[in-house]
Design a protein around this motif. Structure first.
Motif, short mmCIF file in Angstrom:
data_model
loop_
_atom_site.label_atom_id
_atom_site.label_comp_id
_atom_site.label_asym_id
_atom_site.label_seq_id
_atom_site.Cartn_x
_atom_site.Cartn_y
_atom_site.Cartn_z
N HIS A 96 23.53 51.14 19.76
CA HIS A 96 24.26 51.66 19.45
C HIS A 96 25.71 51.17 18.18
O HIS A 96 26.55 51.54 18.41
N ALA A 97 25.22 50.17 17.50
CA ALA A 97 26.30 49.59 16.32
C ALA A 97 26.22 50.55 15.79
O ALA A 97 26.58 50.76 14.66
N ALA A 98 25.01 51.36 14.81
CA ALA A 98 24.66 52.15 13.76
C ALA A 98 25.45 53.99 13.97
O ALA A 98 25.34 54.94 13.89
N LYS A 99 24.61 54.01 16.08
CA LYS A 99 25.19 55.47 15.60
C LYS A 99 25.34 55.14 17.69
O LYS A 99 24.38 55.45 18.63
N PRO A 100 26.33 55.05 18.14
CA PRO A 100 26.38 54.86 19.80
C PRO A 100 26.49 56.34 20.65
O PRO A 100 26.19 56.04 21.94
N TRP A 101 26.40 57.28 20.04
CA TRP A 101 26.19 58.70 20.48
C TRP A 101 24.43 58.58 20.71
O TRP A 101 24.44 59.68 21.90
N VAL A 102 23.53 57.90 20.45
CA VAL A 102 22.07 57.92 20.44
C VAL A 102 21.87 56.68 22.28
O VAL A 102 21.83 55.87 22.08
N LYS A 103 21.79 57.43 22.83
CA LYS A 103 20.73 56.85 24.53
C LYS A 103 19.31 56.32 24.24
O LYS A 103 18.27 56.51 23.35
N PHE A 104 19.31 54.92 24.68
CA PHE A 104 18.74 54.09 24.52
C PHE A 104 18.11 54.05 26.54
O PHE A 104 18.12 53.53 26.66
N GLY A 105 16.94 55.06 26.09
CA GLY A 105 15.56 54.50 27.61
C GLY A 105 14.48 53.60 27.32
O GLY A 105 13.85 54.05 26.29
N VAL A 106 13.58 53.86 28.84
CA VAL A 106 12.83 52.88 28.90
C VAL A 106 12.22 53.60 29.96
O VAL A 106 13.37 54.12 31.17
N SER A 107 11.01 53.79 30.24
CA SER A 107 10.16 54.21 31.20
C SER A 107 8.98 53.71 31.76
O SER A 107 8.09 53.35 31.08
N PRO A 108 9.60 52.51 32.68
CA PRO A 108 8.26 51.43 33.22
C PRO A 108 8.00 51.89 34.09
O PRO A 108 7.65 53.21 34.46
N PHE A 109 6.53 51.12 34.30
CA PHE A 109 5.93 51.15 35.58
C PHE A 109 6.67 51.02 36.79
O PHE A 109 7.95 51.16 37.07
N LEU B 290 29.43 51.12 24.43
CA LEU B 290 30.28 51.84 24.25
C LEU B 290 31.09 51.72 23.53
O LEU B 290 31.10 53.02 22.08
N LEU B 291 32.41 52.26 24.45
CA LEU B 291 33.43 52.94 23.01
C LEU B 291 33.69 51.20 22.20
O LEU B 291 34.40 51.57 21.47
N ALA B 292 32.89 50.56 22.16
CA ALA B 292 33.14 48.79 21.64
C ALA B 292 32.69 49.04 20.49
O ALA B 292 32.77 49.51 19.35
N ALA B 293 31.19 50.37 20.51
CA ALA B 293 30.93 50.73 19.15
C ALA B 293 31.09 51.57 18.80
O ALA B 293 31.46 51.87 17.59
N ALA B 294 31.26 52.30 18.35
CA ALA B 294 32.49 53.39 18.27
C ALA B 294 34.38 53.58 17.92
O ALA B 294 33.88 53.63 17.01
N ALA B 295 34.42 52.03 18.36
CA ALA B 295 35.11 51.80 17.70
C ALA B 295 35.32 50.87 16.40
O ALA B 295 35.92 51.50 15.25
N ALA B 296 33.97 50.45 16.32
CA ALA B 296 33.79 49.85 15.50
C ALA B 296 33.33 50.70 14.47
O ALA B 296 33.54 50.89 12.94
N LEU B 297 32.64 52.09 14.56
CA LEU B 297 32.26 53.15 13.61
C LEU B 297 33.84 54.26 13.39
O LEU B 297 33.68 54.30 12.19
N ALA B 298 35.22 54.10 13.79
CA ALA B 298 36.32 53.56 13.50
C ALA B 298 36.80 53.30 12.45
O ALA B 298 37.04 53.91 11.85
#
Length: 535
Positions: free
Chosen positions: A271-284, A8-16
């Motif tokens: 996270h490359a586009a928007k580091p603050w957006v969460k990515f989640g999954v709801s599996p079986f 996440l820090l790397a992605a945020a640094a890229a946006l910086a």
């Protein structure tokens, strides 16, 4: 440092480098202030409280196709009102049920669940409204996408007939990507073939169109990757395996690799586009049973590892997702899959990682025909959340689905709300934090509508990290000076607000109250409390 934080820090640094304010890796002051303070587990300050709002076959919203824009907006507003009344703090809304869209997508057709006709423009942008209204109610908005399903059974859907899809459906454009399954079955559907790299990239790009255009808080995948197996049939991807499966001893490992790639690539792109957006999954709810794998759970049910080719445990350990919501849709004591055995297993899986664990709750089973006797006990759902308190890794719950929450069968939702959601709560904080200044209440007075508060907007950094997104309002009886430990839980939290004013309609005339306000960034890190004001 765990695997999620540096990525996440790397992605945020890229946006910086693209003129986004850089991160200041400091711990939130409010968290430090309440360290060591006793907190009531019945009133946690941070807890995910969400409900799924399903659009497929008009389960929740829209409740029926062909409604007007005004009707659909009013219906959705009703769901938000329900969520707020029960102290929920997030909604997970299905906006891509099967290779279609609830927004003007350049890649996929309009969803049939809006107008009743697949591909027909409803004349407005539902997703824009969904996100904006959720945020106005200070609810997180997670956009729910089904990755590979491309049709639903006829009547009402295309079934396994590609020709019945809208002209701009990806499978009309690329029929070679289509796999009908089950075949020769009235319940047949079409799927984009997960083994074709171009199809996988198409799915990712279709999802990213929504991520880049709308201010969503999360990207949410459900449990459908490869479809659940049909008796006596195999998913028709022999030719694809022959073309792309080199280096894999068997098709099962290759299929899992295909889904691994989807999850890993989706995580990176979000996270490359928007580091603050969460990515989640709801599996079986079952990864694997112990009988098949010593790392598995003490269960004997369907295994997502083998049925859907979803290696969900690996995704957690590799840090490819920000949160996981296993669908633990069984009662406490159920022999095949005991809730009281699965929750500890999932808690152990996420331990030591940055992946947040929420539990998917089967509200739809309460008093439902054919269910075990436990689901006719109005306290079963509440007992699940009480059980979760013994596992600090469990950071909240997601309920399936909105219509079931509203139905409140046996009064189960009322009991759950009274025992677990009696106070508001913020979603769990996550990701990098930046110090926040406290807000200052500038006006506090009694009005006919209640005690009216106004505060000065908190000055803070701009950009995704450190910018103030909302506020928490705490109320204390009498004239007092609250201490830090008084804010350790939500016992005194009365509202979460977007904006800089709020009226306490529940305040009784003639009583003295003390109010303090805190600021929160969009990752739910909290500032210290501002100076108290009395009414």
């Amino acid at each position: 440092m765990s695997v999620r934080a540096p990525r996440l820090l790397a992605a945020a640094a890229a946006l910086a480098l693209l003129a986004v304010v850089p991160l200041a890796p400091a711990a939130p002051a409010a968290a430090a202030a309440v360290t060591g303070c006793p907190a009531d587990p019945a009133t946690p300050k941070h807890q995910m409280r969400a409900m799924w709002i399903a659009s497929v076959v008009n389960i929740d919203w829209p409740s029926a196709p062909g409604k007007s824009q005004a009707e659909l907006q009013a219906e959705y507003d009703g769901w938000l009102t329900l969520a707020r009344s029960l102290n929920y703090n997030a909604v997970i809304v299905q906006v891509r049920p099967h290779a279609d869209a609830f927004w003007p997508s350049p890649y996929e057709p309009w969803s049939q669940y809006l107008t009743g006709v697949a591909g027909q423009d409803p004349g407005w942008d539902p997703l824009e409204y969904l996100v904006r209204r959720a945020h106005e109610e200070n609810l997180e908005f997670h956009a729910w996408f089904n990755p590979y399903r491309a049709s639903m059974p006829a009547p009402g859907g295309a079934g396994t007939d590609v020709a019945k899809l809208p002209e701009n459906s990806p499978l009309r454009v690329h029929p070679e990507w289509a796999v009908p399954y089950p075949v020769n079955n009235a319940a047949g559907r079409l799927y984009l073939n997960p083994g074709i790299p171009e199809a996988r990239h198409w799915v990712e790009t279709a999802v990213m169109d929504a991520v880049t255009k709308y201010d969503i808080d999360g990207v949410h995948f459900d449990d459908y990757f490869y479809p659940y197996p049909a008796a006596g049939q195999d998913f028709g991807d022999d030719a694809t395996f022959a073309q792309y499966g080199g280096g894999f001893a068997g098709k099962a490992d290759w299929r899992r690799h295909n889904i691994d790639l989807l999850v890993q690539e989706m995580d990176a792109r979000v996270h490359a586009a928007k580091p603050w957006v969460k990515f989640g999954v709801s599996p079986f709810g079952i990864w694997r049973n112990q009988a098949a794998d010593p790392l598995g759970s003490d269960t004997n049910g369907t295994q997502s590892y083998d049925a859907n080719y979803a290696d969900t445990r690996k995704w957690v350990k590799e840090g490819w997702i920000d949160y996981i919501v296993p669908q633990v849709y069984w009662n406490i004591g159920f022999t095949v899959a005991d809730y009281a055995k699965l929750v500890p297993w999932w808690a152990d899986v996420v331990a030591g990682t940055d992946v947040q664990l929420y539990i998917g709750q089967a509200d739809y089973k309460v008093a439902a025909a054919g269910q075990p006797a436990a689901w006719f006990d109005p306290r079963e759902l509440s007992q699940h959340l009480t059980f979760n308190r013994d596992y600090p890794q469990v950071l909240g719950d997601v309920h399936f689905s909105a219509v079931q929450v509203r139905a409140d069968r046996l009064g189960a939702e009322t009991i759950l709300a009274a025992e677990h959601h009696s106070r508001p709560a913020f979603p769990p904080s996550w990701g990098p934090a930046k110090p926040l200044l406290f807000p200052v209440i500038t006006a506090a007075r009694r009005t006919a509508a209640g005690n009216a508060l106004r505060w000065r907007p908190t000055a803070s950094g701009t950009g995704p990290f450190g910018a103030v997104a909302s506020y928490g309002v705490y109320r204390f009886d009498g004239v007092t000076a609250p201490a830090a430990c008084d804010l350790a839980d939500a016992a005194h939290l009365v509202a979460t607000v977007r904006g800089t004013e709020w009226t306490d309609a529940a305040a009784e005339p003639g009583h003295h109250y003390t109010y303090v306000v805190t600021a929160l960034d969009r990752l739910w890190h909290e500032s210290p409390a501002g100076p108290p004001r009395w009414v």
